[in-house]
Design an enzyme around this catalytic site. Structure first.
Site, PDB file in Angstrom:
ATOM      1  N   TYR A 177     -37.865 -10.693  -7.592  1.00 58.90           N
ATOM      2  CA  TYR A 177     -38.355 -11.991  -7.171  1.00 58.90           C
ATOM      3  C   TYR A 177     -39.745 -12.195  -7.733  1.00 58.90           C
ATOM      4  O   TYR A 177     -40.052 -13.390  -7.681  1.00 58.90           O
ATOM      5  CB  TYR A 177     -38.456 -12.034  -5.426  1.00 58.90           C
ATOM      6  CG  TYR A 177     -37.126 -12.254  -4.873  1.00 58.90           C
ATOM      7  CD1 TYR A 177     -36.060 -11.177  -5.140  1.00 58.90           C
ATOM      8  CD2 TYR A 177     -37.110 -13.551  -4.078  1.00 58.90           C
ATOM      9  CE1 TYR A 177     -35.016 -11.592  -4.265  1.00 58.90           C
ATOM     10  CE2 TYR A 177     -35.609 -13.406  -3.280  1.00 58.90           C
ATOM     11  CZ  TYR A 177     -34.713 -12.762  -3.445  1.00 58.90           C
ATOM     12  OH  TYR A 177     -33.608 -12.925  -2.806  1.00 58.90           O
TER      13      TYR A 177
ATOM     14  N   ASP B 166     -23.468  -0.976  -5.596  1.00 63.61           N
ATOM     15  CA  ASP B 166     -22.120  -1.505  -5.614  1.00 63.61           C
ATOM     16  C   ASP B 166     -21.157  -0.676  -4.637  1.00 63.61           C
ATOM     17  O   ASP B 166     -20.261  -1.197  -3.892  1.00 63.61           O
ATOM     18  CB  ASP B 166     -21.511  -1.393  -6.921  1.00 63.61           C
ATOM     19  CG  ASP B 166     -21.694   0.017  -7.726  1.00 63.61           C
ATOM     20  OD1 ASP B 166     -22.611   0.685  -7.341  1.00 63.61           O
ATOM     21  OD2 ASP B 166     -21.117   0.036  -8.874  1.00 63.61           O
TER      22      ASP B 166
ATOM     23  N   LYS C  98     -29.686   1.293  -7.773  1.00 61.19           N
ATOM     24  CA  LYS C  98     -28.799   1.444  -8.952  1.00 61.19           C
ATOM     25  C   LYS C  98     -29.234   2.299 -10.056  1.00 61.19           C
ATOM     26  O   LYS C  98     -29.530   1.947 -11.101  1.00 61.19           O
ATOM     27  CB  LYS C  98     -28.728  -0.295  -9.366  1.00 61.19           C
ATOM     28  CG  LYS C  98     -27.684  -0.210 -10.366  1.00 61.19           C
ATOM     29  CD  LYS C  98     -26.136  -0.178 -10.080  1.00 61.19           C
ATOM     30  CE  LYS C  98     -25.106  -0.418 -11.184  1.00 61.19           C
ATOM     31  NZ  LYS C  98     -23.828  -0.292 -10.872  1.00 61.19           N
TER      32      LYS C  98
ATOM     33  N   ASP D  32     -26.946 -10.216   3.990  1.00 56.25           N
ATOM     34  CA  ASP D  32     -26.167 -11.186   4.492  1.00 56.25           C
ATOM     35  C   ASP D  32     -24.490 -10.743   4.372  1.00 56.25           C
ATOM     36  O   ASP D  32     -24.036 -10.983   5.310  1.00 56.25           O
ATOM     37  CB  ASP D  32     -25.849 -12.285   3.179  1.00 56.25           C
ATOM     38  CG  ASP D  32     -26.870 -13.542   3.256  1.00 56.25           C
ATOM     39  OD1 ASP D  32     -27.771 -12.936   4.030  1.00 56.25           O
ATOM     40  OD2 ASP D  32     -26.524 -14.513   2.734  1.00 56.25           O
TER      41      ASP D  32
ATOM     42  N   ASP E 130     -31.586  -8.624   0.054  1.00 59.54           N
ATOM     43  CA  ASP E 130     -30.916  -9.883   0.046  1.00 59.54           C
ATOM     44  C   ASP E 130     -29.490 -10.077   0.353  1.00 59.54           C
ATOM     45  O   ASP E 130     -28.929 -10.373   1.495  1.00 59.54           O
ATOM     46  CB  ASP E 130     -31.580 -10.740  -0.763  1.00 59.54           C
ATOM     47  CG  ASP E 130     -31.198 -12.122  -0.697  1.00 59.54           C
ATOM     48  OD1 ASP E 130     -31.353 -12.847   0.372  1.00 59.54           O
ATOM     49  OD2 ASP E 130     -30.732 -12.602  -1.727  1.00 59.54           O
TER      50      ASP E 130
HETATM   51  C1  IPM Z   1     -33.373 -14.581   2.544  1.00 56.87           C
HETATM   52  C2  IPM Z   1     -33.266 -15.940   1.793  1.00 56.87           C
HETATM   53  C3  IPM Z   1     -34.373 -16.098   0.661  1.00 56.87           C
HETATM   54  C4  IPM Z   1     -34.449 -14.710   0.042  1.00 56.87           C
HETATM   55  C5  IPM Z   1     -34.488 -17.343   0.148  1.00 56.87           C
HETATM   56  C6  IPM Z   1     -34.189 -18.285   0.659  1.00 56.87           C
HETATM   57  C7  IPM Z   1     -35.599 -17.407  -0.850  1.00 56.87           C
HETATM   58  O1  IPM Z   1     -32.017 -15.585   1.265  1.00 56.87           O
HETATM   59  O2  IPM Z   1     -34.539 -14.651   3.473  1.00 56.87           O
HETATM   60  O3  IPM Z   1     -32.680 -13.626   2.610  1.00 56.87           O
HETATM   61  O4  IPM Z   1     -33.575 -14.547  -0.968  1.00 56.87           O
HETATM   62  O5  IPM Z   1     -35.101 -13.624   0.230  1.00 56.87           O
HETATM   63 MG    MG Z   2     -31.036 -13.840   1.644  1.00 58.21          MG
END
Ligand code: IPM
Ligand code: MG
Length: 361
Positions: A143, A223, A191, A251, A247
């Protein structure tokens, strides 16, 4: 007097933060927390008003506060803002993380028993509930690594993944400390079969482990971890991983709980306040442009983020637990917003579910 910076932001952000403030008000009087807060602009609304998604005054307010509560940033209106460094996600969220040194992102993945049927996994895989903590490094890796950008007339794009030993040490410690308060098991995800940064990551985590002889450390390739999360998520307790992997995995893990609308997050910094560690708290679901203004957004992830704020930044575990119990009770009584209601069954709006939580408090 604890001071909270409140940044409602874009999309459904203001709708859910409004309810979170009612919750804070109630908790503040019930537990005599003496809280004060001040609102500021962030994201697309800040860009529209000031030309920048993170105005200096907003950043200054966060720096003066003991904690920051954020709703959400971004939306279709600002997707094509030029230069792209002024888009809300890149121009507000990432600099907030960097400037406030929010290196440790904690994402608790909790499956409330009452919501088991909303999970994307079969009942037998998640029976008994889920309770995983993803600890994501938040200010390093791909990032932020330099160089970054375009070359060759825009036809060659570069992102750089960089980690240093101290960056890995401090996030590893957050992982070990968290594991120490839970099952005493930590899984470090990398990884290392391909990436040099991951090889350093693994070396450093193994070194830090020597400070925590009572914690059982394991390593998993990212993975494989992605696969294991949907195959047998109950094997995990605390997962610690680098920025990009965290990240993606957070999710994925969130979906195991049935809705991204339930996932809270704490991003902890290095600054100690009079009450705890400075942090930024936000629901992980984002601005949800498709449901803005309909009054149906799920405020529960924001409430659960408030409970993290009370716990980590204000040193108020009792108020935090009271709020968590109130959310769990409301769910077990069957109240659901649309995102967590089974298809075809009734749901309630943002205000109604918030009223129910407030009634419990
Ligand atoms: C998160 C989001 C952010 C990230 C984006 C919106 C920049 O996906 O907080 O997980 O990738 O960190
Ligand atoms: Mg995210």
């Amino acid at each position: 007097m604890p001071r909270i910076a409140v940044l409602p932001g874009d999309g459904i952000g203001p709708e859910i933060v409004r309810e979170a403030l009612r919750v804070l008000e109630t908790l503040s009087s019930r537990f005599q927390l003496d809280l004060t807060w001040e609102e500021a602009l962030v994201g697309g609304v800040a860009y529209d008003a000031t030309g920048h998604p993170l105005p200096p005054s907003t950043l200054a307010l966060c720096k003066e506060s003991d904690a920051t509560l954020l709703g959400a940033v971004g939306g279709p209106k600002w997707d094509n803002v030029q230069p792209s460094s002024l888009r809300p996600e890149v121009g507000a969220l990432l600099p907030l993380r960097k400037e406030l040194e929010l290196f440790a992102n904690l994402r608790p993945v909790t499956l409330f028993p009452a919501l088991a049927s909303a999970s994307s996994l079969r009942a037998d895989i998640i029976s008994g509930g889920l309770d995983i903590l993803v600890v994501r490094e938040l200010t390093g890796g791909m990032y932020f690594g330099q160089p970054k950008g375009r070359e060759d007339g825009g036809n060659r794009a570069i992102d750089t993944c960089v980690y240093t030993r101290p960056e890995i040490e401090r996030i590893a410690r957050v992982g070990f400390e968290a594991a120490g308060k839970r099952s005493k098991r930590l899984c470090s995800v990398d990884k290392a079969n391909v990436l040099e940064t991951s090889r350093l990551w693994r070396e450093v985590v193994i070194d830090v482990a020597k400070e925590y002889p009572d914690i059982e450390l394991s390593h998993m390739l990212v993975d494989n971890c992605a696969m294991q999360l949907v195959r047998n998520p109950k094997q995990f307790d605390v997962i610690v991983t680098e920025n990009m992997f965290g990240d993606i995995l957070s999710d994925e893990a969130a979906m195991l709980t049935g809705s991204l609308g339930m996932l809270s997050s704490a991003s902890l910094g290095t600054r100690q306040t009079a009450y705890g560690t400075f942090g930024l708290y936000e629901p992980a679901h984002g601005s949800a442009p498709d449901i803005v203004g309909k009054g149906i957004a799920n405020p529960l992830a924001t409430f659960l983020s408030v409970s993290l704020l009370l716990r980590y930044s204000l040193g108020q575990p009792e108020a935090a637990s009271a709020l968590e119990s109130a959310v769990a009770e409301v769910l077990s009584e069957g109240l659901r917003t649309a995102d967590i209601a089974p298809a075809g069954s009734p749901s309630v709006g943002t205000r109604a579910i918030s009223d129910a939580v407030l009634a419990k408090l």
